[in-house]
Design an enzyme around this catalytic site. Structure first.
Site, PDB file in Angstrom:
ATOM      1  N   LYS A 192      21.941  61.472  61.518  1.00 39.80           N
ATOM      2  CA  LYS A 192      22.974  60.467  61.739  1.00 39.80           C
ATOM      3  C   LYS A 192      24.278  60.994  61.146  1.00 39.80           C
ATOM      4  O   LYS A 192      24.383  61.251  59.955  1.00 39.80           O
ATOM      5  CB  LYS A 192      22.567  59.140  61.080  1.00 39.80           C
ATOM      6  CG  LYS A 192      23.385  57.934  61.556  1.00 39.80           C
ATOM      7  CD  LYS A 192      24.662  57.775  60.773  1.00 39.80           C
ATOM      8  CE  LYS A 192      25.460  56.553  61.226  1.00 39.80           C
ATOM      9  NZ  LYS A 192      26.758  56.460  60.506  1.00 39.80           N
ATOM     10  N   THR A 247      25.102  52.026  48.896  1.00 42.40           N
ATOM     11  CA  THR A 247      24.378  52.272  50.136  1.00 42.40           C
ATOM     12  C   THR A 247      22.996  52.826  49.860  1.00 42.40           C
ATOM     13  O   THR A 247      22.025  52.476  50.545  1.00 42.40           O
ATOM     14  CB  THR A 247      25.173  53.246  51.029  1.00 42.40           C
ATOM     15  OG1 THR A 247      26.485  52.717  51.251  1.00 42.40           O
ATOM     16  CG2 THR A 247      24.484  53.443  52.368  1.00 42.40           C
ATOM     17  N   GLU A 266      21.276  61.424  47.090  1.00 43.70           N
ATOM     18  CA  GLU A 266      22.312  61.986  46.228  1.00 43.70           C
ATOM     19  C   GLU A 266      23.486  61.023  46.283  1.00 43.70           C
ATOM     20  O   GLU A 266      24.139  60.874  47.315  1.00 43.70           O
ATOM     21  CB  GLU A 266      22.737  63.376  46.698  1.00 43.70           C
ATOM     22  CG  GLU A 266      23.729  64.028  45.756  1.00 43.70           C
ATOM     23  CD  GLU A 266      24.352  65.286  46.321  1.00 43.70           C
ATOM     24  OE1 GLU A 266      25.596  65.406  46.265  1.00 43.70           O
ATOM     25  OE2 GLU A 266      23.592  66.142  46.826  1.00 43.70           O
ATOM     26  N   CYS A 301      31.117  64.493  44.819  1.00 45.68           N
ATOM     27  CA  CYS A 301      30.270  63.788  43.859  1.00 45.68           C
ATOM     28  C   CYS A 301      30.023  64.615  42.601  1.00 45.68           C
ATOM     29  O   CYS A 301      29.645  64.078  41.566  1.00 45.68           O
ATOM     30  CB  CYS A 301      28.949  63.393  44.505  1.00 45.68           C
ATOM     31  SG  CYS A 301      28.095  64.749  45.320  1.00 45.68           S
ATOM     32  N   GLU A 402      33.061  55.531  39.704  1.00 40.07           N
ATOM     33  CA  GLU A 402      33.427  56.663  40.551  1.00 40.07           C
ATOM     34  C   GLU A 402      34.583  56.279  41.462  1.00 40.07           C
ATOM     35  O   GLU A 402      34.489  55.336  42.249  1.00 40.07           O
ATOM     36  CB  GLU A 402      32.237  57.120  41.392  1.00 40.07           C
ATOM     37  CG  GLU A 402      32.550  58.383  42.183  1.00 40.07           C
ATOM     38  CD  GLU A 402      31.355  58.881  42.994  1.00 40.07           C
ATOM     39  OE1 GLU A 402      31.174  60.099  43.068  1.00 40.07           O
ATOM     40  OE2 GLU A 402      30.620  58.041  43.551  1.00 40.07           O
TER      41      GLU A 402
END
Length: 498
Positions: A192, A247, A266, A301, A402
């Site tokens: 996806k 998510t 992750e 990240c 973050e």
């Protein structure tokens, strides 16, 4: 005017979008297809807000088609020898390499990342596919000691259909790595694409259609409806996702509603960089700027966005960091001299601006950036100056949450136990860095940090054979190396009575 604004605003970004907007398709059962719903959505170039391309707006029905195609192809693919699957991946790597310039141009237009940075991404994609093509020979079982009348052994078998959902910051790199590993392990894949940057995944499908058997790799594009359908599909037993904690948590909940699934995640980081008083000041400042990934607009990240500097050298390190950040060159992502491109989207830009406002309200001292650049070249696009906050308290939101943007927080410390406590105080634990000439001190600190990947006296490079993944809410599971390959298999025990 900030020095960065003066240098950047003089640049002319016109005429750099090469060619007409890309029109992609989904790959299902070896064919490039449109959505069953007949709808499309456009992807915007973050640098100038032009249309970079369009792809089908997929539906749950398209996910069903893709999963069915992967199921049909799985048995034959899994029964191939390791050598044959390896050759298919080598062919895929060669096909990507042959169209590297096309991939590169599309990635720059779709992400806003610089051409120099994205060139490294495309090169690493080819290398990683070849790496896993060779690593497949290490996919081995075990023999287990037993009595003389028994033979006990294990074999590794693929899950079947694997679902892979990738993020927007390195879309092609994540897509190619994300499919090479499960394919080499004998799975078939439904990929996806990122909703924000879907174009290169569609191009990967176009390339794969020329070299892989039909249904082995399927690529779907669309919004959250497509991702949710893939996560909740009962015949997808293995899922991998790169993205936000929110998510990731939703994926775990949704997947568990329909079946027991193996999931790797992750999910981001708020990573510490701890500088001891014996560290070389200028090298540390260079590493701090590099570790913040300003060359990716801070959209990584693994960025070490919390710089903990010992009180003895705090002022000196901070001054060097400010000077280096102010010298970063913003501009046209297609220009080889550009060092920092545009934020990925209007929504992400608004998020960065909101956190800068929060940081100032919390009492942090803004010492670089903090605003959008001005001038004709920046009249359109999602631009923001690389930003540094000083005198940050570890409990401030800008030091705990973050931001996923070009914002570095610099914190002061004097006691080792305190700085480790502060470093470990957040929900994340993806990467970390320690800098000290005392290697024993550095290693002891590295061992105490609650992070999955630690750099000592260096920054920002990852070894291909080293496992990469997070502690705490930064995720679960490990990518790269044998751990990654094994994670796409189930271990079966066989006991033979002689």
């Amino acid at each position: 005017m900030d020095g960065i604004q003066q240098e950047a605003s003089a640049q002319n970004m016109s005429g750099k979008r090469r060619g007409s907007p890309y029109q992609g398709r989904m790959l299902i059962r070896g064919e490039l297809v449109e959505s069953t719903g007949g709808q499309w959505f456009e992807s915007i170039n973050p640098a100038d807000e032009s249309i970079a391309g369009s792809v089908p707006k997929g539906t749950a029905s398209d996910v069903d088609r893709a999963v069915a195609a992967a199921e049909e192809a799985h048995s034959a693919w899994a029964e191939l020898s390791v050598a044959r699957r390896s050759q298919y991946l080598m062919d895929l790597a060669a096909a990507i390499e042959a169209r590297a310039d096309e991939v590169l141009s599309l990635e720059v237009a779709d992400t806003g990342n610089t051409v120099t940075g994205m060139r490294g991404d495309v090169t690493s994609c080819v290398e990683r596919v070849r790496y896993f093509a060779g690593l497949g020979y290490e996919l081995q079982g075990r023999t287990v000691p037993g009595n003389a009348d028994k033979l006990q052994m294990t074999v590794r078998e693929p899950y079947g259909v694997v679902g892979r959902i990738v993020a927007f910051n390195h879309p092609f790199a994540m897509a190619t790595h994300g499919v090479a590993t499960p394919l080499m392990a004998g799975n078939t894949v439904v990929l996806k694409a990122s909703e924000q940057c879907p174009l290169s995944a569609s191009l990967l499908g176009e390339i794969a259609a020329q070299v892989l058997p039909p249904g082995v790799l399927n690529v779907v594009t669309g919004d959250g409806e497509v991702g949710a359908a893939l996560v909740k599909h009962p015949r997808v037993k293995r899922l991998s996702f790169v993205g936000s904690v929110r998510t990731g948590l939703a994926i775990q909940r949704s997947a568990a509603e329909v079946a027991v699934k193996s999931i790797s995640l992750e999910l981001g980081g708020k990573n510490p960089f701890i500088v001891f008083p014996d560290a070389p000041v200028e090298r540390v400042a260079e590493a701090a700027v590099a570790g913040m990934n300003f060359t990716w607009q801070g959209q990584s990240c693994s960025s070490t966005s919390r710089l903990f500097v010992h009180d003895d050298i705090y002022d000196e390190v901070l001054q060097h960091v400010i000077e280096k950040v102010r010298s970063i060159r913003l501009g046209d992502p297609f220009d080889e001299s550009t060092q920092m491109g545009a934020i990925n989207s209007q929504a992400q830009l608004a998020r960065v601006e909101e956190y800068v406002r929060i940081g100032q309200e919390e009492g942090a001292r803004l010492v670089a950036g903090g605003v959008r650049p001005t001038g004709g070249a920046f009249g359109k696009g999602f631009w923001f100056l690389p930003t540094v906050f000083a005198d940050v308290d570890y409990q401030m939101r800008i030091a705990r949450e973050e931001i996923f943007g070009p914002v570095l927080s610099v914190l002061r410390w004097s006691d080792t136990d305190d700085v480790i406590r502060m470093a470990n105080s957040v929900e994340y634990g993806l990467t970390g860095a320690v800098w000290s000439r005392d290697i024993s001190q550095a290693l002891q600190t590295a061992r105490r940090l609650q992070s999955g990947y630690i750099w000592v006296n260096g920054i920002n490079t990852t070894a291909r054979a080293m496992p990469f993944g997070g502690f705490k809410n930064s995720g679960i599971g490990r990518e790269r190396g044998l751990e990654d390959l094994y994670s796409y298999t189930e271990e079966k025990s066989i006991q033979v009575f002689l």
